[in-house]
Design an enzyme around this catalytic site. Structure first.
Site, PDB file in Angstrom:
ATOM      1  N   ASP A  15       0.556  -1.320   0.097  1.00 37.71           N
ATOM      2  CA  ASP A  15       0.141   0.019   0.384  1.00 37.71           C
ATOM      3  C   ASP A  15       0.619   1.212   0.525  1.00 37.71           C
ATOM      4  OD1 ASP A  15      -2.236  -1.164  -0.023  1.00 37.71           O
ATOM      5  OD2 ASP A  15      -2.130  -1.206   2.040  1.00 37.71           O
ATOM      6  N   ASP A 134     -13.701  -3.891  -2.201  1.00 36.24           N
ATOM      7  CA  ASP A 134     -13.595  -3.688   0.055  1.00 36.24           C
ATOM      8  C   ASP A 134     -14.866  -4.185   0.266  1.00 36.24           C
ATOM      9  OD1 ASP A 134     -11.349  -3.445  -0.780  1.00 36.24           O
ATOM     10  OD2 ASP A 134     -10.937  -0.688  -1.026  1.00 36.24           O
TER      11      ASP A 134
END
Length: 261
Positions: A15, A134
């Site tokens: 990330d 998500d």
């Protein structure tokens, strides 16, 4: 070659925020985890099957993924490599593939305009298109039931989409893989979201990459023995040296999970 394709993949996820690798818990509380180029290099040497590079604030900050960083990472890698974050049209997706990525991942932009998946699959081929989803298990108001809903904007905004229905639509539109991140499990190291991963991996005909909750070898053994997930993705356990990729793969191999050693 066919045999190798059936082996379960281990994918470290980087990330990226402001050019650095970061990691949080349940999508918040980010801390620095190092230089993405150096980490990418290490993971390739350690035997990671693929890498995933997500510019986690690109969509929120309305800017494009860092193409120069993609070039730099691609120059040190010899394994497949997915890039996501802020990709909202075919033009940018092509630039990222040209910069050296093997696949692109789309999330918020695909939810807002699902036709994007069709366009990307048509231009790049389904094998290059990963839809990142998500998901969060939430209680339905005034009932004792719960449902899996899709969130966008780095987990900030709930949508009206139900996760399984959305993933099926993504497959129909040409997605080559689903990267399923359980927000309830993200960063907790308490194990993957086995129930929804199992349902999706049985109902869809494209690979499911499970993300969120991997904390030890047993979690990966459970993932691969109790679901049909094709890959397990994790971040902090790798970044902070808690479970090096070679150790995980050796332990999975000993547990009877087919992995590339």
């Amino acid at each position: 070659m066919q045999n190798n394709m059936l082996k379960k993949r281990i994918i470290p996820c980087l990330d990226i925020k402001d050019g650095r690798t970061v990691k949080g818990i349940n999508f918040v509380g980010l801390r620095d985890a190092g230089d993405p180029v150096e980490l990418a290099k290490q993971y390739a040497l350690q035997g990671a099957d693929e890498l995933c590079f997500l510019d986690i604030t690109a969509t929120i900050e309305k800017r494009e993924t860092l193409v120069p960083l993609v070039k730099e990472i691609a120059s040190v890698l010899n394994i497949p490599f997915t890039v996501g974050g802020g990709i909202n049209d075919v033009k940018l997706a092509k630039e990222i593939i040209k910069a050296g990525a093997d696949k692109i991942a789309v999330n918020s932009a695909a939810v807002k305009r699902p036709e994007l998946i069709n366009e990307l699959a048509q231009e790049l081929g389904s094998q290059c298109v990963v839809v990142a989803v998500d998901t969060k298990l939430i209680e339905v108001d005034n009932t004792d039931k719960s449902t899996n809903k899709v969130f966008i904007g780095g987990g900030r905004f709930e949508t009206d989409k139900e996760t399984i229905t959305w993933c099926k639509e993504c497959e129909t539109r040409g997605a080559g893989e689903i990267l399923l991140t359980s927000m309830n499990h993200d960063g907790t190291k308490n194990g993957f979201a086995l129930e929804i991963t199992d349902v999706l991996s049985r109902e869809l005909n494209i690979p499911i990459i499970a993300s969120g909750g991997g904390g030890n070898t047993q979690h990966f053994v459970d993932l691969f023995s109790k679901t049909h997930a094709s890959a397990g993705l994790a971040a902090s356990i790798f970044h902070f040296g808690e479970l090096p990729v070679p150790d995980l793969k050796n332990q999975l191999n000993e547990a009877g999970v087919a992995v590339r050693i």
